[in-house]
Design a protein around this motif. Structure first.
Motif, PDB file in Angstrom:
ATOM      1  N   ALA A 181      72.497 197.099 -18.745  1.00  0.00           N
ATOM      2  CA  ALA A 181      72.031 197.050 -20.138  1.00  0.00           C
ATOM      3  C   ALA A 181      70.625 196.470 -20.223  1.00  0.00           C
ATOM      4  CB  ALA A 181      72.998 196.226 -20.984  1.00  0.00           C
ATOM      5  N   GLY A 182      70.356 195.433 -19.439  1.00  0.00           N
ATOM      6  CA  GLY A 182      69.014 194.841 -19.433  1.00  0.00           C
ATOM      7  C   GLY A 182      67.971 195.811 -18.918  1.00  0.00           C
ATOM      8  N   GLY A 183      68.305 196.543 -17.860  1.00  0.00           N
ATOM      9  CA  GLY A 183      67.363 197.528 -17.323  1.00  0.00           C
ATOM     10  C   GLY A 183      67.039 198.605 -18.343  1.00  0.00           C
ATOM     11  N   ILE A 184      68.060 199.090 -19.015  1.00  0.00           N
ATOM     12  CA  ILE A 184      67.851 200.096 -20.065  1.00  0.00           C
ATOM     13  C   ILE A 184      67.068 199.488 -21.221  1.00  0.00           C
ATOM     14  CG2 ILE A 184      69.031 201.523 -21.790  1.00  0.00           C
ATOM     15  CD1 ILE A 184      71.284 201.859 -19.646  1.00  0.00           C
ATOM     16  N   GLY A 185      67.364 198.225 -21.541  1.00  0.00           N
ATOM     17  CA  GLY A 185      66.681 197.539 -22.640  1.00  0.00           C
ATOM     18  C   GLY A 185      65.203 197.298 -22.401  1.00  0.00           C
ATOM     19  N   LEU A 186      64.795 197.290 -21.152  1.00  0.00           N
ATOM     20  CA  LEU A 186      63.364 197.148 -20.858  1.00  0.00           C
ATOM     21  C   LEU A 186      62.591 198.417 -21.182  1.00  0.00           C
ATOM     22  CD1 LEU A 186      63.438 195.350 -17.383  1.00  0.00           C
ATOM     23  CD2 LEU A 186      62.812 194.344 -19.586  1.00  0.00           C
ATOM     24  N   ILE A 187      63.262 199.561 -21.088  1.00  0.00           N
ATOM     25  CA  ILE A 187      62.577 200.850 -21.218  1.00  0.00           C
ATOM     26  C   ILE A 187      62.766 201.494 -22.588  1.00  0.00           C
ATOM     27  CG2 ILE A 187      62.457 203.207 -20.282  1.00  0.00           C
ATOM     28  CD1 ILE A 187      61.395 201.029 -18.368  1.00  0.00           C
ATOM     29  N   LEU A 188      64.006 201.579 -23.031  1.00  0.00           N
ATOM     30  CA  LEU A 188      64.310 202.382 -24.216  1.00  0.00           C
ATOM     31  C   LEU A 188      63.648 201.895 -25.508  1.00  0.00           C
ATOM     32  CD1 LEU A 188      65.791 205.000 -24.499  1.00  0.00           C
ATOM     33  CD2 LEU A 188      67.872 203.731 -25.015  1.00  0.00           C
ATOM     34  N   PRO A 189      63.741 200.616 -25.871  1.00  0.00           N
ATOM     35  CA  PRO A 189      63.114 200.208 -27.141  1.00  0.00           C
ATOM     36  C   PRO A 189      61.595 200.451 -27.198  1.00  0.00           C
ATOM     37  CG  PRO A 189      64.719 198.585 -26.469  1.00  0.00           C
ATOM     38  CD  PRO A 189      64.562 199.537 -25.319  1.00  0.00           C
ATOM     39  N   PRO A 190      60.814 200.052 -26.186  1.00  0.00           N
ATOM     40  CA  PRO A 190      59.380 200.345 -26.283  1.00  0.00           C
ATOM     41  C   PRO A 190      59.068 201.844 -26.234  1.00  0.00           C
ATOM     42  CG  PRO A 190      59.772 198.658 -24.625  1.00  0.00           C
ATOM     43  CD  PRO A 190      61.102 199.201 -25.029  1.00  0.00           C
ATOM     44  N   LEU A 191      59.886 202.589 -25.510  1.00  0.00           N
ATOM     45  CA  LEU A 191      59.652 204.029 -25.395  1.00  0.00           C
ATOM     46  C   LEU A 191      59.869 204.728 -26.726  1.00  0.00           C
ATOM     47  CD1 LEU A 191      58.941 206.171 -23.244  1.00  0.00           C
ATOM     48  CD2 LEU A 191      61.388 206.514 -22.928  1.00  0.00           C
ATOM     49  N   THR A 192      60.899 204.302 -27.454  1.00  0.00           N
ATOM     50  CA  THR A 192      61.213 204.930 -28.743  1.00  0.00           C
ATOM     51  C   THR A 192      60.497 204.265 -29.920  1.00  0.00           C
ATOM     52  OG1 THR A 192      63.137 203.517 -29.096  1.00  0.00           O
ATOM     53  CG2 THR A 192      63.508 205.613 -27.936  1.00  0.00           C
ATOM     54  N   GLY A 193      60.028 203.031 -29.720  1.00  0.00           N
ATOM     55  CA  GLY A 193      59.402 202.296 -30.814  1.00  0.00           C
ATOM     56  C   GLY A 193      60.406 201.701 -31.784  1.00  0.00           C
ATOM     57  N   ILE A 194      61.691 201.745 -31.411  1.00  0.00           N
ATOM     58  CA  ILE A 194      62.752 201.215 -32.267  1.00  0.00           C
ATOM     59  C   ILE A 194      63.229 199.884 -31.708  1.00  0.00           C
ATOM     60  CG2 ILE A 194      65.075 201.618 -33.178  1.00  0.00           C
ATOM     61  CD1 ILE A 194      64.474 204.642 -32.842  1.00  0.00           C
TER      62      ILE A 194
ATOM     63  N   ALA B 127      65.811 191.623 -23.439  1.00  0.00           N
ATOM     64  CA  ALA B 127      66.315 192.131 -22.162  1.00  0.00           C
ATOM     65  C   ALA B 127      65.622 191.425 -20.997  1.00  0.00           C
ATOM     66  CB  ALA B 127      66.108 193.641 -22.069  1.00  0.00           C
ATOM     67  N   ALA B 128      64.308 191.285 -21.074  1.00  0.00           N
ATOM     68  CA  ALA B 128      63.567 190.625 -20.001  1.00  0.00           C
ATOM     69  C   ALA B 128      63.992 189.167 -19.859  1.00  0.00           C
ATOM     70  CB  ALA B 128      62.060 190.717 -20.263  1.00  0.00           C
ATOM     71  N   ILE B 129      64.188 188.484 -20.967  1.00  0.00           N
ATOM     72  CA  ILE B 129      64.633 187.088 -20.927  1.00  0.00           C
ATOM     73  C   ILE B 129      66.054 187.007 -20.370  1.00  0.00           C
ATOM     74  CG2 ILE B 129      65.239 185.084 -22.350  1.00  0.00           C
ATOM     75  CD1 ILE B 129      62.813 185.920 -24.157  1.00  0.00           C
ATOM     76  N   GLY B 130      66.916 187.912 -20.791  1.00  0.00           N
ATOM     77  CA  GLY B 130      68.288 187.927 -20.285  1.00  0.00           C
ATOM     78  C   GLY B 130      68.340 188.164 -18.785  1.00  0.00           C
ATOM     79  N   LEU B 131      67.536 189.095 -18.294  1.00  0.00           N
ATOM     80  CA  LEU B 131      67.502 189.359 -16.857  1.00  0.00           C
ATOM     81  C   LEU B 131      66.934 188.165 -16.092  1.00  0.00           C
ATOM     82  CD1 LEU B 131      66.377 193.091 -16.968  1.00  0.00           C
ATOM     83  CD2 LEU B 131      68.639 192.210 -16.361  1.00  0.00           C
ATOM     84  N   THR B 132      65.978 187.470 -16.700  1.00  0.00           N
ATOM     85  CA  THR B 132      65.444 186.252 -16.091  1.00  0.00           C
ATOM     86  C   THR B 132      66.534 185.190 -15.979  1.00  0.00           C
ATOM     87  OG1 THR B 132      63.238 186.739 -16.936  1.00  0.00           O
ATOM     88  CG2 THR B 132      63.682 184.456 -16.341  1.00  0.00           C
ATOM     89  N   LEU B 133      67.336 185.060 -17.022  1.00  0.00           N
ATOM     90  CA  LEU B 133      68.433 184.080 -16.997  1.00  0.00           C
ATOM     91  C   LEU B 133      69.489 184.431 -15.951  1.00  0.00           C
ATOM     92  CD1 LEU B 133      68.810 183.372 -20.810  1.00  0.00           C
ATOM     93  CD2 LEU B 133      67.798 181.891 -19.062  1.00  0.00           C
TER      94      LEU B 133
END
Length: 118
Positions: free
Chosen positions: A55-68, A76-82
């Motif tokens: 989910a974090g990997g997808i969250g890094l790409i999908l929101p900025p790609l779609t602008g949503i 996602a980046a913070i969660g993956l860091t944790l």
């Protein structure tokens, strides 16, 4: 800055979707050769970690790609860091401090990615 984000996000997304997918789908015996920590970790927790990584990997790409809901990429980046903080704690508690290099690298990459979200 934007190019740096996409390069880091793409690399992290590939890593986490692959590694998380393995944790979410493979048996303990299949995971043990590359992830020794699964020997003492309940498989439901390993599965949850895997799903969170995917989910974090997808969250890094999908929101900025779609602008949503672009803020989800930061989350996602913070969660993956944790997750990597947890990985470092697990390795150190098992006397495997020599194995935290990848965790530290992923932790730093996650923090930089969180700071670069467009």
């Amino acid at each position: 800055m934007n190019i740096a984000y996409w390069v880091l996000a793409a690399l992290l997304a590939l890593f986490y979707v692959y590694a998380g997918g393995k944790k979410a789908t493979q048996s303990k015996d299949q995971l043990l050769p590359m992830m020794g920590w699964v020997d003492r970790t309940p498989m439901p927790l390993v599965r949850v970690i895997g799903v969170l990584e995917v989910a974090g990997g997808i969250g890094l790409i999908l929101p900025p790609l779609t602008g949503i809901a672009v803020g989800l990429a930061t989350a996602a980046a913070i969660g993956l860091t944790l997750i990597q903080v947890g990985g470092i704690v697990v390795h150190v508690s098992r006397g495997e401090a020599r194995l935290i290099g990848l965790n530290v690298g992923l932790l730093v990459a996650g923090m930089v990615t969180a700071a670069l979200v467009p």
